[in-house]
Motif scaffolding. Structure first.
Motif, short mmCIF file in Angstrom:
data_model
loop_
_atom_site.label_atom_id
_atom_site.label_comp_id
_atom_site.label_asym_id
_atom_site.label_seq_id
_atom_site.Cartn_x
_atom_site.Cartn_y
_atom_site.Cartn_z
N TYR A 174 -56.05 15.96 -18.49
CA TYR A 174 -56.69 16.61 -19.63
C TYR A 174 -57.04 15.66 -20.76
O TYR A 174 -57.78 16.03 -21.67
N SER A 175 -56.53 14.44 -20.73
CA SER A 175 -56.67 13.55 -21.87
C SER A 175 -58.13 13.23 -22.19
O SER A 175 -58.49 13.06 -23.36
N SER A 176 -58.98 13.15 -21.19
CA SER A 176 -60.39 12.80 -21.43
C SER A 176 -61.29 14.02 -21.56
O SER A 176 -62.51 13.88 -21.76
N ALA A 206 -64.04 20.17 -23.85
CA ALA A 206 -63.45 21.49 -23.66
C ALA A 206 -63.51 22.30 -24.95
O ALA A 206 -63.80 23.51 -24.93
N LEU A 207 -63.24 21.64 -26.09
CA LEU A 207 -63.22 22.36 -27.36
C LEU A 207 -64.61 22.76 -27.83
O LEU A 207 -64.75 23.54 -28.77
N MET A 235 -69.63 26.36 -17.33
CA MET A 235 -68.31 25.80 -17.09
C MET A 235 -67.58 26.59 -16.01
O MET A 235 -67.67 27.82 -15.95
N LEU A 236 -66.86 25.88 -15.15
CA LEU A 236 -66.00 26.48 -14.14
C LEU A 236 -64.55 26.22 -14.51
O LEU A 236 -64.20 25.11 -14.94
N LEU A 237 -63.70 27.22 -14.32
CA LEU A 237 -62.26 27.06 -14.46
C LEU A 237 -61.64 27.44 -13.13
O LEU A 237 -61.95 28.50 -12.57
N GLN A 238 -60.79 26.57 -12.59
CA GLN A 238 -60.24 26.76 -11.24
C GLN A 238 -58.76 26.40 -11.21
O GLN A 238 -58.31 25.51 -11.94
#
Length: 353
Positions: free
Chosen positions: A255-257, A262-263, A291-294
């Motif tokens: 998640y760091s990059s 994302a925000l 955007m896709l969330l999986q």
């Protein structure tokens, strides 16, 4: 063409029904007992599964489980004109296991062989009727089967695609070639030109690939995972985690990059929930805001075979029209592959050459 239901062959249908109820929030809607097979019908929202186990050795489940561990035996499709689909399949060399049948309500169905020992029940869509004769229940959580993934042996990808293209008219969509320092896979996504069915096929590109591990554990080709679409993945995952459903772990470094991007699409609260729930994110570069969330579960059986994916396709506006984010999370393929590799390491199956 649309997905109608997925049929699992299991060791004990009642115990499996209870597992789906306790861990995935499904409801039992029917039980069917023949002289040789016990079948349980379950659903959550618009997703329907059948779970069958053998009562006697005459059951087709007994034969399947003599060849494979528990898993998906049949992927059922709803079609607009079953006569033309079955006729085309037969003309092009398809094996018709069960000719067209019809019940008193006018529902028609047939069954054909798929790849390997997989079969496909074909059901003619009539006023949204289903083969189980159960009304659909609306759900704000799970709205459909998004896609189903088939794993085949090395060098079988092209042949498997050609088979589905010739017999059921599937068309090529996307393809992926994933490689790490340890293993790899190749994937061809198929879609049907009439409807919502998306059907990727994977093959291994290394002897210790996760696909090869599946093939070894499954004793051949078969369904690797089923993706369930939701409009509220954060709520669904929080619920399922509370029920004790195990998911693949994602390292915090993933998640760091992603934070800045994302925000731009998520609130700070939802971004934190995404990280807490270990959900993967991907964007369609050609469509602003798409955007896709999986997220992916651990295998649901004792063997490292079948698992589930939950996917949310964010709604975007394109040329004044509302649409769901397309695609399969190409950026997430690598992250998923690496996550499964970590599980392979735990099982000691990635040390083979």
């Amino acid at each position: 063409m649309e997905f109608d239901h997925i049929h699992f062959y299991v060791e004990n249908a009642i115990e499996s029904r209870e597992w789906f109820r306790e861990k995935l929030g499904f409801k039992s809607i029917a039980s069917q007992t023949s002289e040789h097979t016990q079948k349980e019908i379950i659903n959550r929202g618009q997703v329907y599964f059948a779970l069958s186990s053998a009562i006697t050795s005459k059951s087709p489940v007994a034969n399947f489980l003599s060849l494979h561990p528990p898993g998906v035996a049949d992927v059922a499709f709803r079609v607009g004109d079953i006569n033309s689909v079955v006729t085309k399949a037969a003309v092009n060399g398809g094996n018709i296991l069960q000719p067209i049948q019809q019940n008193l309500q006018g529902l028609k169905w047939a069954k054909i062989s798929g790849w390997g020992d997989l079969t496909h029940t074909l059901i003619e869509k009539i006023d949204n009727a289903q083969i189980f004769n159960s009304p659909k229940q609306l759900s704000r959580n799970i709205v459909a089967i998004d896609h189903v993934v088939l794993n085949v042996a090395e060098d079988n990808l092209k042949s498997a695609f050609n088979w589905y293209h010739q017999i059921l008219d599937f068309q090529p969509h996307q393809n992926f070639d994933i490689q790490t320092k340890k293993s790899g896979l190749r994937s061809q996504v198929m879609i049907h030109p009439e409807g919502e069915v998306k059907f990727p096929i994977n093959e291994p590109t290394s002897p210790n690939s996760q696909i090869q591990e599946f093939l070894d554990a499954n004793c051949g080709a078969g369904i690797q995972h089923i993706a369930l679409r939701t409009e509220n993945i954060l709520g669904v995952v929080e619920e399922l985690r509370s029920l004790g459903l195990p998911f693949l772990q994602v390292p915090g470094t993933y998640y760091s990059s992603l934070e800045k991007k994302a925000l731009s699409c998520l609130s700070e609260t939802d971004w934190q929930k995404v990280q807490d729930c270990e959900i993967l994110l991907d964007w369609q570069k050609s469509i602003p805001g798409a955007m896709l969330l999986q997220i992916f579960t651990q295998p649901i059986f004792k063997q490292p075979t079948v698992f589930f994916e939950f996917i949310e396709r964010k709604i975007v506006w394109v040329n004044g029209k509302k649409m769901e984010t397309p695609g399969f999370g190409q950026g997430n393929f690598q992250a998923l592959f690496e996550a499964i590799e970590r599980e392979q390491m735990k099982r000691g199956s990635l040390g083979k050459n």
